[in-house]
Design a protein around this motif. Structure first.
Motif, mmCIF file in Angstrom:
data_model
loop_
_atom_site.group_PDB
_atom_site.id
_atom_site.type_symbol
_atom_site.label_atom_id
_atom_site.label_comp_id
_atom_site.label_asym_id
_atom_site.label_seq_id
_atom_site.Cartn_x
_atom_site.Cartn_y
_atom_site.Cartn_z
ATOM 1 N N HIS A 1 0.826 -1.213 0.000
ATOM 2 C CA HIS A 1 0.000 0.000 0.000
ATOM 3 C C HIS A 1 0.856 1.257 0.000
ATOM 4 C CE1 HIS A 1 -3.667 -2.282 0.180
ATOM 5 N NE2 HIS A 1 -3.213 -2.957 1.214
ATOM 6 N N GLU A 2 1.986 1.210 0.693
ATOM 7 C CA GLU A 2 2.906 2.345 0.680
ATOM 8 C C GLU A 2 3.418 2.592 -0.742
ATOM 9 O OE1 GLU A 2 7.301 3.634 2.444
ATOM 10 O OE2 GLU A 2 6.293 1.869 3.268
ATOM 11 N N ALA A 3 3.786 1.527 -1.434
ATOM 12 C CA ALA A 3 4.247 1.657 -2.819
ATOM 13 C C ALA A 3 3.133 2.215 -3.702
ATOM 14 C CB ALA A 3 4.716 0.300 -3.343
ATOM 15 N N GLY A 4 1.918 1.790 -3.468
ATOM 16 C CA GLY A 4 0.792 2.307 -4.236
ATOM 17 C C GLY A 4 0.576 3.795 -4.030
ATOM 18 N N ARG A 5 0.761 4.254 -2.800
ATOM 19 C CA ARG A 5 0.629 5.689 -2.525
ATOM 20 C C ARG A 5 1.734 6.484 -3.220
ATOM 21 N NH1 ARG A 5 -0.920 3.410 2.475
ATOM 22 N NH2 ARG A 5 1.171 3.653 3.339
ATOM 23 N N ILE A 6 2.933 5.936 -3.233
ATOM 24 C CA ILE A 6 4.051 6.602 -3.912
ATOM 25 C C ILE A 6 3.775 6.674 -5.411
ATOM 26 C CG2 ILE A 6 6.489 6.347 -4.543
ATOM 27 C CD1 ILE A 6 6.882 5.188 -1.672
ATOM 28 N N GLN A 7 3.299 5.588 -5.964
ATOM 29 C CA GLN A 7 2.978 5.563 -7.388
ATOM 30 C C GLN A 7 1.908 6.608 -7.716
ATOM 31 O OE1 GLN A 7 0.462 2.426 -8.829
ATOM 32 N NE2 GLN A 7 1.622 2.246 -10.740
ATOM 33 N N ALA A 8 0.836 6.634 -6.960
ATOM 34 C CA ALA A 8 -0.251 7.586 -7.217
ATOM 35 C C ALA A 8 0.239 9.029 -7.117
ATOM 36 C CB ALA A 8 -1.396 7.335 -6.241
ATOM 37 N N ALA A 9 1.065 9.305 -6.126
ATOM 38 C CA ALA A 9 1.572 10.667 -5.943
ATOM 39 C C ALA A 9 2.451 11.086 -7.114
ATOM 40 C CB ALA A 9 2.349 10.764 -4.634
ATOM 41 N N ALA A 10 3.225 10.158 -7.663
ATOM 42 C CA ALA A 10 4.113 10.492 -8.777
ATOM 43 C C ALA A 10 3.316 10.910 -10.008
ATOM 44 C CB ALA A 10 5.019 9.310 -9.109
ATOM 45 N N TYR A 11 2.175 10.287 -10.225
ATOM 46 C CA TYR A 11 1.345 10.636 -11.377
ATOM 47 C C TYR A 11 0.707 12.018 -11.221
ATOM 48 C CZ TYR A 11 1.582 5.921 -13.334
ATOM 49 O OH TYR A 11 2.012 4.744 -13.893
ATOM 50 N N GLN A 12 0.599 12.500 -10.004
ATOM 51 C CA GLN A 12 -0.057 13.783 -9.749
ATOM 52 C C GLN A 12 0.863 14.983 -9.922
ATOM 53 O OE1 GLN A 12 -3.357 13.755 -9.346
ATOM 54 N NE2 GLN A 12 -3.148 11.540 -9.547
ATOM 55 N N VAL A 13 2.151 14.738 -10.068
ATOM 56 C CA VAL A 13 3.109 15.843 -10.169
ATOM 57 C C VAL A 13 2.835 16.651 -11.429
ATOM 58 C CG1 VAL A 13 5.542 16.429 -10.498
ATOM 59 C CG2 VAL A 13 4.886 14.710 -8.809
ATOM 60 N N GLN A 14 2.645 17.943 -11.230
ATOM 61 C CA GLN A 14 2.485 18.889 -12.336
ATOM 62 C C GLN A 14 3.785 19.671 -12.436
ATOM 63 O OE1 GLN A 14 -0.468 19.077 -14.218
ATOM 64 N NE2 GLN A 14 -0.928 17.237 -13.031
ATOM 65 N N GLY A 15 4.077 20.159 -13.578
ATOM 66 C CA GLY A 15 5.306 20.932 -13.746
ATOM 67 C C GLY A 15 5.899 20.673 -15.100
ATOM 68 N N THR A 16 7.158 20.978 -15.226
ATOM 69 C CA THR A 16 7.839 20.780 -16.500
ATOM 70 C C THR A 16 7.977 19.286 -16.773
ATOM 71 O OG1 THR A 16 10.043 20.676 -15.528
ATOM 72 C CG2 THR A 16 9.199 22.893 -16.114
ATOM 73 N N GLN B 1 8.384 16.164 -14.095
ATOM 74 C CA GLN B 1 7.545 14.960 -14.125
ATOM 75 C C GLN B 1 8.404 13.711 -14.264
ATOM 76 O OE1 GLN B 1 4.151 15.264 -16.853
ATOM 77 N NE2 GLN B 1 4.356 17.495 -16.719
ATOM 78 N N ILE B 2 9.413 13.783 -15.132
ATOM 79 C CA ILE B 2 10.324 12.641 -15.312
ATOM 80 C C ILE B 2 11.042 12.339 -14.001
ATOM 81 C CG2 ILE B 2 12.493 11.929 -16.420
ATOM 82 C CD1 ILE B 2 11.472 13.376 -18.968
ATOM 83 N N GLU B 3 11.523 13.380 -13.342
ATOM 84 C CA GLU B 3 12.237 13.185 -12.071
ATOM 85 C C GLU B 3 11.325 12.575 -11.016
ATOM 86 O OE1 GLU B 3 15.013 12.707 -9.298
ATOM 87 O OE2 GLU B 3 15.361 13.172 -11.405
ATOM 88 N N ALA B 4 10.089 13.030 -10.960
ATOM 89 C CA ALA B 4 9.140 12.480 -9.985
ATOM 90 C C ALA B 4 8.883 10.999 -10.252
ATOM 91 C CB ALA B 4 7.829 13.268 -10.025
ATOM 92 N N LEU B 5 8.708 10.638 -11.505
ATOM 93 C CA LEU B 5 8.477 9.231 -11.851
ATOM 94 C C LEU B 5 9.708 8.379 -11.562
ATOM 95 C CD1 LEU B 5 6.554 9.813 -15.187
ATOM 96 C CD2 LEU B 5 5.610 8.742 -13.124
ATOM 97 N N ALA B 6 10.880 8.874 -11.935
ATOM 98 C CA ALA B 6 12.115 8.112 -11.704
ATOM 99 C C ALA B 6 12.364 7.917 -10.210
ATOM 100 C CB ALA B 6 13.296 8.824 -12.361
ATOM 101 N N THR B 7 12.150 8.968 -9.438
ATOM 102 C CA THR B 7 12.339 8.883 -7.983
ATOM 103 C C THR B 7 11.351 7.883 -7.383
ATOM 104 O OG1 THR B 7 13.170 11.134 -7.880
ATOM 105 C CG2 THR B 7 12.297 10.202 -5.833
ATOM 106 N N ALA B 8 10.103 7.967 -7.814
ATOM 107 C CA ALA B 8 9.084 7.053 -7.294
ATOM 108 C C ALA B 8 9.413 5.607 -7.655
ATOM 109 C CB ALA B 8 7.713 7.447 -7.838
ATOM 110 N N ARG B 9 9.870 5.390 -8.875
ATOM 111 C CA ARG B 9 10.230 4.018 -9.267
ATOM 112 C C ARG B 9 11.353 3.473 -8.395
ATOM 113 N NH1 ARG B 9 12.143 2.731 -14.030
ATOM 114 N NH2 ARG B 9 12.797 4.774 -14.727
ATOM 115 N N ARG B 10 12.365 4.297 -8.128
ATOM 116 C CA ARG B 10 13.463 3.850 -7.254
ATOM 117 C C ARG B 10 12.928 3.523 -5.853
ATOM 118 N NH1 ARG B 10 16.217 7.881 -10.032
ATOM 119 N NH2 ARG B 10 15.863 9.401 -8.384
ATOM 120 N N MET B 11 12.064 4.388 -5.331
ATOM 121 C CA MET B 11 11.506 4.163 -3.987
ATOM 122 C C MET B 11 10.680 2.870 -3.949
ATOM 123 S SD MET B 11 10.392 8.105 -3.096
ATOM 124 C CE MET B 11 9.627 7.702 -1.526
#
Length: 145
Positions: free
Chosen positions: A71-86, A90-100
């Motif tokens: 469930h923790e991983a699921g929350r991290i995944q969901a949060a990464a998709y919500q990142v708005q910005g350049t 967005q790439i950095e948020a997804l890459a960071t979330a994948r590592r986590m």
């Protein structure tokens, strides 16, 4: 006359739904399915159909219960998709979330770790799409020209 696989499969799916969802009588549903098997059905088809018919009597496996790590991983995944910005943000948020998420999977039970790691596949595809768009940035689908 051969067994009509599509018709039988559809009838089986409906019967399974009635048994599991509505509590229908298993024996009655099994009898109804047996009537769909022609007398001259091929041996392989007969064996397959009877296996499905017998499976109606088996209780379905209980729904899988995932750990807090999942469930923790699921929350991290969901949060990464919500990142708005350049795109870079967005790439950095997804890459960071994948590592986590991979780090969480490393701590998870052996049976659950692959399910946690699987969360990163769609993220990887989104990240790839951001890095290498399929169309030019000034020609995005849905934009009026």
């Amino acid at each position: 006359m051969p067994l009509d696989i599509a018709k039988f499969n559809s009838a089986y799916t409906d019967a399974r739904g009635r048994v599991r969802r509505d509590g229908a009588d298993v024996a009655a549903e099994q009898a109804r399915l047996l009537e769909l098997i022609p007398d001259d059905a091929a041996e392989d088809d007969l064996r397959w159909a009877k296996t499905l018919i017998a499976s109606l009597a088996k209780s379905p496996a209980p729904p899988r219960e995932y750990s807090e790590l999942y469930h923790e991983a699921g929350r991290i995944q969901a949060a990464a998709y919500q990142v708005q910005g350049t795109v870079e943000e967005q790439i950095e948020a997804l890459a960071t979330a994948r590592r986590m998420i991979w780090e969480i999977a490393d701590r998870a039970d052996r049976d659950e770790a692959p399910h946690i790691r699987a969360m990163t596949r769609s993220m990887e595809h989104v990240e790839d799409g951001l890095r290498n768009p399929l169309w030019p940035a000034d020609d995005q689908p849905g934009q009026d020209s």
